[in-house]
Scaffold this active site. Structure first.
Site, short mmCIF file in Angstrom:
data_model
loop_
_atom_site.label_atom_id
_atom_site.label_comp_id
_atom_site.label_asym_id
_atom_site.label_seq_id
_atom_site.Cartn_x
_atom_site.Cartn_y
_atom_site.Cartn_z
N GLY A 1 -13.09 -3.88 1.37
CA GLY A 1 -14.78 -3.82 1.56
C GLY A 1 -15.29 -2.36 0.70
O GLY A 1 -16.19 -2.11 0.11
N GLY B 1 -9.40 -8.16 0.64
CA GLY B 1 -7.96 -8.18 1.41
C GLY B 1 -7.31 -9.71 1.75
O GLY B 1 -6.47 -10.13 1.16
N ARG C 1 0.48 -1.27 -0.15
CA ARG C 1 -0.45 0.17 0.33
C ARG C 1 0.80 1.49 -0.14
O ARG C 1 -0.03 2.22 -0.80
CB ARG C 1 -0.77 -0.30 0.82
N LYS D 1 -18.01 -16.31 5.37
CA LYS D 1 -18.92 -16.20 5.44
C LYS D 1 -20.19 -15.50 4.16
O LYS D 1 -19.77 -14.33 3.82
CB LYS D 1 -19.23 -15.11 6.46
P1 ADP Z 1 -11.91 -11.42 1.30
O1 ADP Z 1 -10.81 -10.85 2.90
O2 ADP Z 1 -10.94 -11.79 0.62
O3 ADP Z 1 -13.19 -11.36 1.00
P2 ADP Z 1 -13.14 -12.97 3.14
O4 ADP Z 1 -12.68 -12.65 4.40
O5 ADP Z 1 -14.59 -13.37 3.03
O6 ADP Z 1 -12.39 -13.05 1.75
O7 ADP Z 1 -12.84 -15.11 3.61
C1 ADP Z 1 -11.22 -15.29 3.68
C2 ADP Z 1 -11.36 -16.50 4.83
O8 ADP Z 1 -12.25 -17.55 4.55
C3 ADP Z 1 -9.79 -16.87 4.93
O9 ADP Z 1 -8.66 -16.89 6.21
C4 ADP Z 1 -10.14 -18.05 4.87
O10 ADP Z 1 -9.03 -19.26 5.29
C5 ADP Z 1 -11.28 -18.80 5.11
N1 ADP Z 1 -12.42 -20.45 5.33
C6 ADP Z 1 -12.44 -20.54 2.91
N2 ADP Z 1 -12.89 -21.52 3.52
C7 ADP Z 1 -13.34 -21.85 4.26
C8 ADP Z 1 -13.83 -22.67 5.07
N3 ADP Z 1 -14.56 -23.87 4.27
N4 ADP Z 1 -13.93 -23.39 6.41
C9 ADP Z 1 -13.66 -22.11 7.44
N5 ADP Z 1 -13.17 -21.22 6.57
C10 ADP Z 1 -12.71 -21.14 5.19
MG MG Z 2 -11.58 -10.76 4.52
#
Ligand code: ADP
Ligand code: MG
Length: 408
Positions: A388, A364, A38, A206
């Site tokens: 976000g 992220g 960044r 989620k």
């Molecule tokens: P981003 O930051 O890219 O938007 P998220 O914060 O939504 O992504 O999700 C990232 C997290 O989701 C990672 O830390 C990963 O370990 C977790 N994750 C992915 N698949 C699973 C799963 N099947 N069960 C639990 N956690 C998961």
């Molecule tokens: Mg995330």
């Protein structure tokens, strides 16, 4: 009205104080910057303004210090990294708008760069009270003297109605920085007349974090590929027994509604056919690949956790991605932080590098996954710096920091 950009500001900038809101929210470990991405991304706007003859004041936040001074959240290590990267004497004020910042701002010469302390050391930055935020914005604007200007280059913060992002733009002539302009340009291509086929890959932990994105992209994309923790809520909605996998029961009706919309002609929603189940949420847990109708037959039985998409699903998703002209990916396909559950994410990351049109990685953890798995940023059309903010844009929401620039 469309926002003015830094190009509109540069011709008149000599001798003026320009406040640049940057996104310098980098990870630190014992006082050292561990990922300077960044900072590197933010420097071009800052140095171009300084080189053109502006007095530059950089404003940024770091972490969540909750409105009070916290040495662990000081921008000191960031300023130090800026010195190393630019070979310039970057000045650091001891406060945000206090006597140190005021004194240093007055002393600035044309071409010099001052970083004021973490703007979140001031509780008014994030206050819900308009008057409190406006009071801080006034103090920030006052640092720029009578003929100041404001540049917002902090895409990662534009979804926040904060003093340094939103309120300040009403007080000074305001401009879009290049990072903000680039992000908006790319994200627009995912929203307005995307080249087709247009595939969206969604994962992460989620489903509730991503509902609004799914909602908005169902009507814009051709295909939604679902992986990660959210896949199990989709599988459950289709009647599968997902054992002890991540499940958001309360979201089942919403997910069912999305599946219905998909069946009625919105984007096709694709869910996994196989998955990696483990007996526990541990890097060294026993695991196996099973079909989604046999999750309880793997190690762990009914206590099994689905921690990655399976190889058949990954292969199918990869083929779909590679055949697309526009791909947006948000959310890892599995728990990529553990090597045994990283294969699905790796296959998807690899497939995105082969897209012949526009490939965008947002989020992220998704951006971190791509880098942790050894892929290079330039293998992708774009890696969004604002997790976000990019998601909220794709949800179709108005971003306060962007809106404020339009009206400035
Ligand atoms: P981003 O930051 O890219 O938007 P998220 O914060 O939504 O992504 O999700 C990232 C997290 O989701 C990672 O830390 C990963 O370990 C977790 N994750 C992915 N698949 C699973 C799963 N099947 N069960 C639990 N956690 C998961
Ligand atoms: Mg995330």
């Amino acid at each position: 009205m469309t926002a003015k950009t830094i190009r509109d500001l540069l011709p008149s900038v000599v001798g003026r104080t320009v406040i640049v809101r940057s996104d310098l929210n980098v990870p630190l470990d014992t006082g050292k910057v561990t990922d300077d991405g960044r900072i590197r991304a933010s420097l071009p706007a800052i140095t171009e303004l300084a080189d053109t003859g502006a007095k530059v004041i950089v404003l940024a936040h770091l972490g969540r210090p909750n409105g009070t001074f916290d040495p662990a959240a000081s921008l000191g290590p960031v300023a130090e990294r800026m010195r190393q990267l630019t070979d310039r004497p970057i000045i650091l004020a001891k406060d945000v708008t206090g006597s140190s910042a005021q004194h240093q701002a007055e002393q600035l010469d044309n071409g010099q760069i001052l970083v004021v302390e973490n703007v979140r050391f001031d509780a008014r930055e994030t206050s819900k009270d308009d008057a409190e935020r406006q009071a801080l914005a006034q103090e920030i604007a006052a640092l720029a003297g009578t003929n100041g200007a404001y540049v917002n280059d902090a895409f990662g913060a534009v979804h926040r109605k904060h003093a340094s992002v939103y309120d300040i733009a009403a007080l000074l002539p305001s401009y879009q920085g290049p990072l903000v302009a680039t992000e908006l340009n790319v994200l627009n291509r995912l929203m307005v007349e995307p080249r087709r086929p247009y595939t969206v890959v969604l994962g992460g932990s989620k489903v509730s974090d991503k509902l609004a994105v799914i909602d908005n992209l169902l009507d814009r994309a051709d295909t939604l590929l679902i992986g990660g923790g959210m896949a199990y809520t989709f599988l459950k909605a289709q009647g599968y027994d997902v054992a002890s996998s991540l499940l958001e029961e309360d979201q089942l009706p919403v997910v069912q509604d999305y599946l219905q919309r998909s069946a009625d002609g919105a984007a096709k929603i694709v869910i996994p056919t196989d998955t990696v189940v483990a007996e526990a949420f541990r890097a060294d847990a026993q695991y196996a690949v099973v079909n989604v109708d046999a999750m309880t037959s793997g190690p762990g039985g009914s206590a099994a956790l689905g921690l990655d998409i399976g190889p058949e699903t990954a292969k199918h998703y990869a083929a779909q991605i590679e055949a697309s002209a526009t791909v947006f990916w948000n959310g890892p396909m599995g728990v990529f932080e553990m090597e045994n559950f990283a294969a699905g994410t790796r296959t998807i990351a690899q497939a995105l590098t082969k897209v012949k049109g526009l490939s965008v990685v947002g989020g992220g953890d998704s951006a971190a996954a791509v880098r942790a798995l050894g892929f290079h940023d330039d293998a992708y059309g774009h890696i969004s710096t604002g997790g976000g903010a990019s998601l909220e844009y794709l949800e179709g929401k108005t971003l306060p920091g962007i809106d404020a620039l339009k009206n400035a």
